[in-house]
Design an enzyme around this catalytic site. Structure first.
Site, PDB file in Angstrom:
ATOM      1  N   ASP A 132       0.853  -1.201   0.000  1.00  0.00           N
ATOM      2  CA  ASP A 132       0.000   0.000   0.000  1.00  0.00           C
ATOM      3  C   ASP A 132       0.886   1.247   0.000  1.00  0.00           C
ATOM      4  O   ASP A 132       2.027   1.209   0.466  1.00  0.00           O
ATOM      5  CB  ASP A 132      -0.860   0.040   1.275  1.00  0.00           C
ATOM      6  CG  ASP A 132      -2.044  -0.922   1.225  1.00  0.00           C
ATOM      7  OD1 ASP A 132      -2.356  -1.448   0.148  1.00  0.00           O
ATOM      8  OD2 ASP A 132      -2.664  -1.139   2.292  1.00  0.00           O
ATOM      9  N   ARG A 185      -1.292  -0.798  -8.531  1.00  0.00           N
ATOM     10  CA  ARG A 185      -2.688  -0.469  -8.219  1.00  0.00           C
ATOM     11  C   ARG A 185      -2.778   1.059  -8.235  1.00  0.00           C
ATOM     12  O   ARG A 185      -2.073   1.719  -7.473  1.00  0.00           O
ATOM     13  CB  ARG A 185      -3.079  -0.980  -6.834  1.00  0.00           C
ATOM     14  CG  ARG A 185      -4.463  -0.446  -6.377  1.00  0.00           C
ATOM     15  CD  ARG A 185      -4.650  -0.438  -4.865  1.00  0.00           C
ATOM     16  NE  ARG A 185      -4.681  -1.764  -4.300  1.00  0.00           N
ATOM     17  CZ  ARG A 185      -4.286  -2.026  -3.053  1.00  0.00           C
ATOM     18  NH1 ARG A 185      -3.827  -1.069  -2.261  1.00  0.00           N
ATOM     19  NH2 ARG A 185      -4.322  -3.263  -2.594  1.00  0.00           N
TER      20      ARG A 185
HETATM   21  C1  LIG Z   1      -8.793  -1.286  -3.269  1.00  0.00           C
HETATM   22  C2  LIG Z   1      -8.341   0.059  -2.805  1.00  0.00           C
HETATM   23  C3  LIG Z   1      -7.078   0.202  -2.273  1.00  0.00           C
HETATM   24  C4  LIG Z   1      -6.623   1.469  -1.869  1.00  0.00           C
HETATM   25  N1  LIG Z   1      -5.326   1.602  -1.438  1.00  0.00           N
HETATM   26  C5  LIG Z   1      -4.866   2.848  -1.137  1.00  0.00           C
HETATM   27  C6  LIG Z   1      -3.498   3.078  -0.825  1.00  0.00           C
HETATM   28  O1  LIG Z   1      -2.665   2.150  -0.793  1.00  0.00           O
HETATM   29  N2  LIG Z   1      -3.108   4.346  -0.546  1.00  0.00           N
HETATM   30  C7  LIG Z   1      -3.986   5.411  -0.579  1.00  0.00           C
HETATM   31  O2  LIG Z   1      -3.580   6.551  -0.360  1.00  0.00           O
HETATM   32  N3  LIG Z   1      -5.297   5.206  -0.850  1.00  0.00           N
HETATM   33  C8  LIG Z   1      -5.757   3.967  -1.130  1.00  0.00           C
HETATM   34  N4  LIG Z   1      -7.073   3.795  -1.446  1.00  0.00           N
HETATM   35  C9  LIG Z   1      -8.056   4.898  -1.207  1.00  0.00           C
HETATM   36  C10 LIG Z   1      -8.155   5.829  -2.389  1.00  0.00           C
HETATM   37  O3  LIG Z   1      -6.966   6.571  -2.520  1.00  0.00           O
HETATM   38  C11 LIG Z   1      -9.337   6.805  -2.230  1.00  0.00           C
HETATM   39  O4  LIG Z   1      -9.181   7.562  -1.066  1.00  0.00           O
HETATM   40  C12 LIG Z   1     -10.679   6.105  -2.171  1.00  0.00           C
HETATM   41  O5  LIG Z   1     -10.740   5.021  -3.038  1.00  0.00           O
HETATM   42  C13 LIG Z   1     -11.820   7.109  -2.547  1.00  0.00           C
HETATM   43  O6  LIG Z   1     -11.645   7.547  -3.846  1.00  0.00           O
HETATM   44  P1  LIG Z   1     -12.549   7.081  -5.081  1.00  0.00           P
HETATM   45  O7  LIG Z   1     -11.624   6.715  -6.188  1.00  0.00           O
HETATM   46  O8  LIG Z   1     -13.479   6.029  -4.669  1.00  0.00           O
HETATM   47  O9  LIG Z   1     -13.274   8.388  -5.576  1.00  0.00           O
HETATM   48  P2  LIG Z   1     -14.038   9.558  -4.823  1.00  0.00           P
HETATM   49  O10 LIG Z   1     -14.110  10.669  -5.813  1.00  0.00           O
HETATM   50  O11 LIG Z   1     -13.437   9.835  -3.485  1.00  0.00           O
HETATM   51  O12 LIG Z   1     -15.445   8.914  -4.606  1.00  0.00           O
HETATM   52  C14 LIG Z   1     -16.333   8.598  -5.665  1.00  0.00           C
HETATM   53  C15 LIG Z   1     -17.624   8.092  -5.075  1.00  0.00           C
HETATM   54  O13 LIG Z   1     -17.373   6.820  -4.444  1.00  0.00           O
HETATM   55  C16 LIG Z   1     -18.080   6.710  -3.247  1.00  0.00           C
HETATM   56  N5  LIG Z   1     -17.138   6.599  -2.130  1.00  0.00           N
HETATM   57  C17 LIG Z   1     -15.814   6.893  -2.121  1.00  0.00           C
HETATM   58  N6  LIG Z   1     -15.277   6.664  -0.915  1.00  0.00           N
HETATM   59  C18 LIG Z   1     -16.293   6.235  -0.137  1.00  0.00           C
HETATM   60  C19 LIG Z   1     -16.372   5.849   1.215  1.00  0.00           C
HETATM   61  N7  LIG Z   1     -15.326   5.865   2.024  1.00  0.00           N
HETATM   62  N8  LIG Z   1     -17.600   5.470   1.671  1.00  0.00           N
HETATM   63  C20 LIG Z   1     -18.669   5.438   0.879  1.00  0.00           C
HETATM   64  N9  LIG Z   1     -18.651   5.800  -0.406  1.00  0.00           N
HETATM   65  C21 LIG Z   1     -17.482   6.192  -0.917  1.00  0.00           C
HETATM   66  C22 LIG Z   1     -18.925   7.943  -3.113  1.00  0.00           C
HETATM   67  O14 LIG Z   1     -20.194   7.711  -3.662  1.00  0.00           O
HETATM   68  C23 LIG Z   1     -18.198   8.964  -3.946  1.00  0.00           C
HETATM   69  O15 LIG Z   1     -19.041   9.966  -4.409  1.00  0.00           O
HETATM   70  C24 LIG Z   1      -7.521   2.570  -1.926  1.00  0.00           C
HETATM   71  C25 LIG Z   1      -8.787   2.420  -2.467  1.00  0.00           C
HETATM   72  C26 LIG Z   1      -9.206   1.201  -2.921  1.00  0.00           C
HETATM   73  C27 LIG Z   1     -10.567   1.092  -3.533  1.00  0.00           C
END
Ligand SMILES: Cc1cc2nc3c(=O)[nH]c(=O)nc-3n(C[C@H](O)[C@H](O)[C@H](O)COP(=O)(O)OP(=O)(O)OC[C@H]3O[C@@H](n4cnc5c(N)ncnc54)[C@H](O)[C@@H]3O)c2cc1C
Length: 308
Positions: A132, A185
């Site tokens: 991560d 990723r």
């Molecule tokens: C499999 C996976 C691994 C990850 N690993 C890392 C990592 O190693 N390092 C790192 O910095 N980040 C990591 N992340 C987190 C990532 O960086 C984002 O903070 C997170 O995925 C929210 O961004 P989004 O792309 O979903 O888009 P956004 O623009 O934040 O969200 C889009 C839509 O998705 C939904 N959504 C998003 N988050 C949530 C939530 N928490 N609860 C409910 N609905 C939500 C909402 O409807 C929102 O409107 C990971 C995410 C995933 C899915």
């Protein structure tokens, strides 16, 4: 950065609040929305159920920023057990590991040696370790460790890393990782970063996310696109379709408990989906970052809490 988002991220580092929440039964109940359970068995049950729905899993034994070497080794032991249990139960699951949980803030050599032994174990059992990505102060050292481990024959192919679309440097990092043959990723990024290193506006992060996804999809390596954003997912599908990229060439990844309907829909459409399944008693920072991403989750959790 919107005020609520930065407040939750700041709270995620508050140690007294963390101690209070992780030890309260109400806290544990609330965390169950995003956390698979407190122990290894809970996580394996969830992994099995997710597999039965046609999705792969990556398991995260929660914990970060540990403060002593024995703690780092204890954290690694859980992952070693996981790798053996995943193989014994023939689960479609790999592991996601944070280097600060393996002692990175104490010593680079310690984290590298622990991550190295996990990767060798994963290589031997046909599994995979995803490192991560944490805050931007750790980006370079994390990439350096992953590159060195990937170069070792006994780890090659069994380690990959995460790149965050909000960082300006990510395009150059992805070019290098593709050249090295390292699986990526891609996510947007979950930490509080200053404008000197990260795009402050969501629209720029989204545009970069799409640009970086196209670089990943064009490469011959199997990468992962991690997002719940339906606009990003639609853009990825369009890019793949328009460029004759097979759905099996990459995977979507989403977090446990978030957009479950969308996860199932993607499977029905023939895409590979992997669910990130976190578990363990050190759930507080992870949970607060999920609230930071969508502060409306607080209302949602409160409503469900009082209903049950
Ligand atoms: C499999 C996976 C691994 C990850 N690993 C890392 C990592 O190693 N390092 C790192 O910095 N980040 C990591 N992340 C987190 C990532 O960086 C984002 O903070 C997170 O995925 C929210 O961004 P989004 O792309 O979903 O888009 P956004 O623009 O934040 O969200 C889009 C839509 O998705 C939904 N959504 C998003 N988050 C949530 C939530 N928490 N609860 C409910 N609905 C939500 C909402 O409807 C929102 O409107 C990971 C995410 C995933 C899915």
């Amino acid at each position: 950065m919107p005020v609520l988002r930065s407040t939750f991220i700041a709270l995620s580092r508050n140690r007294p609040l963390r101690h209070f929440c992780e030890n309260s039964s109400v806290g544990v109940r609330l965390s169950s929305r995003f956390v698979a359970g407190m122990n290894l068995d809970d996580a394996l049950h969830v992994a099995e159920a997710v597999n039965q729905q046609g999705m792969a899993v990556t398991l995260d034994s929660l914990g970060e920023s540990i403060t002593s070497e024995p703690e780092a080794h204890r954290a690694a032991d859980i992952y070693h057990q996981l790798l053996d249990l995943v193989a014994a139960r023939k689960l479609n699951a790999n592991i996601s590991v944070k280097l600060t949980q393996m002692g990175l803030e104490l010593s680079t050599a310690l984290a590298e040696s622990i991550a190295g032994s996990l990767t060798q174990h994963a290589h031997a059992t046909g599994s995979f370790v995803r490192i991560d990505m944490e805050d931007s102060k750790l980006t370079q050292v994390t990439l350096d460790i992953v590159r060195r481990l990937h170069a070792q024959p006994e780890s090659r192919g069994a380690i990959g890393v995460v790149i965050q679309a909000y960082l300006y440097r990510s395009q150059a990092d992805i070019e290098q990782l593709i050249a090295d043959g390292i699986r990526v990723r891609l996510c947007k990024g979950a930490y509080k970063e200053p404008a000197e290193v990260a795009f402050p506006h969501k629209s720029d992060v989204d545009a970069n996310f799409i640009r970086l996804t196209s670089m990943l999809l064009d490469s011959p390596i199997y990468h992962a696109v991690a997002t719940h954003d339906e606009a990003m997912i639609a853009a990825v599908k369009d890019y793949a379709r328009n460029n004759a990229i097979e759905p099996g060439h990459f995977e979507f990844q989403m977090l446990y408990g978030i957009k479950r309907d969308l996860q199932r829909k993607l499977v029905q459409e023939g895409y590979n989906v992997r669910v990130y399944v976190p578990f363990g008693s050190d759930w507080y920072p992870y949970f607060m970052r999920r609230l930071a991403e969508r502060p409306a989750n607080v209302i949602f959790l409160a409503r469900n809490f009082f209903r049950s």
